[in-house]
Design a protein around this motif. Structure first.
Motif, short mmCIF file in Angstrom:
data_model
loop_
_atom_site.label_atom_id
_atom_site.label_comp_id
_atom_site.label_asym_id
_atom_site.label_seq_id
_atom_site.Cartn_x
_atom_site.Cartn_y
_atom_site.Cartn_z
N ARG A 113 0.85 -1.19 0.00
CA ARG A 113 0.00 0.00 0.00
C ARG A 113 0.88 1.24 0.00
O ARG A 113 1.86 1.30 0.73
N PRO A 114 0.51 2.24 -0.78
CA PRO A 114 1.32 3.46 -0.79
C PRO A 114 1.48 4.07 0.61
O PRO A 114 2.53 4.62 0.92
N THR A 115 0.46 3.92 1.44
CA THR A 115 0.52 4.52 2.78
C THR A 115 1.52 3.82 3.70
O THR A 115 1.85 4.34 4.77
N ASP A 116 2.01 2.65 3.28
CA ASP A 116 3.00 1.94 4.08
C ASP A 116 4.41 2.50 3.90
O ASP A 116 5.32 2.14 4.65
N TYR A 117 4.58 3.36 2.93
CA TYR A 117 5.91 3.84 2.59
C TYR A 117 6.11 5.29 3.05
O TYR A 117 5.20 6.11 2.97
N ASP A 118 7.31 5.53 3.55
CA ASP A 118 7.61 6.82 4.18
C ASP A 118 8.32 7.80 3.26
O ASP A 118 8.25 9.01 3.47
N TYR A 119 9.03 7.26 2.30
CA TYR A 119 9.86 8.11 1.45
C TYR A 119 9.51 7.86 -0.01
O TYR A 119 9.34 6.71 -0.43
#
Length: 130
Positions: A113-119
């Motif tokens: 999921r895109p929301t799992d990534y911070d950078y």
């Protein structure tokens, strides 16, 4: 501050090939072996979707791919430890999108999921057209 710089992209004919690259720098883990790296894409009017992710370590290399690109795309680590690539083969017109590189600290899990990534890196346009 972690930075991701994306290169590659452009216009390619259906059935052709293209390579995208993503270089990671900064942060507490200066090499990509500290992170889960992923590629996402977003076509006009559509949500950002998962393409591929890889967990890197000093001794293992593994990856996952979205069903829509299995057998055509490959994610792999570059010769430079802080770089990953997405090799796109046999591309279809529906692969047309802005492609993004993303990173998160490696916790042993594949995340899609895109929301799992911070950078996030800047997007690069891939257009498949004859």
């Amino acid at each position: 501050q972690v930075q991701l710089v994306v290169s590659g992209g452009g216009l390619v004919q259906p059935g052709g090939s293209l390579k995208l690259s993503c270089a990671v720098s900064g942060g507490s883990g200066p090499t990509s072996s500290t992170y889960n790296m992923a590629w996402f894409r977003q076509a006009p009017g559509k949500v950002r979707e998962f393409v591929s992710t890889t967990r890197l370590s000093e001794t293992t290399y593994s990856s996952t791919l979205a069903e829509s690109v299995k057998g055509r795309f490959t994610i792999f680590r570059g010769s430079a430890k802080n770089t990953i690539h997405l090799h796109m083969n046999n591309v279809y017109p529906e692969d047309t999108a802005v492609y993004y590189c993303a990173a998160r600290l490696d916790d042993g899990n594949y995340m899609q999921r895109p929301t799992d990534y911070d950078y996030w890196g800047q997007g690069t346009q891939v257009t498949v057209s004859s």
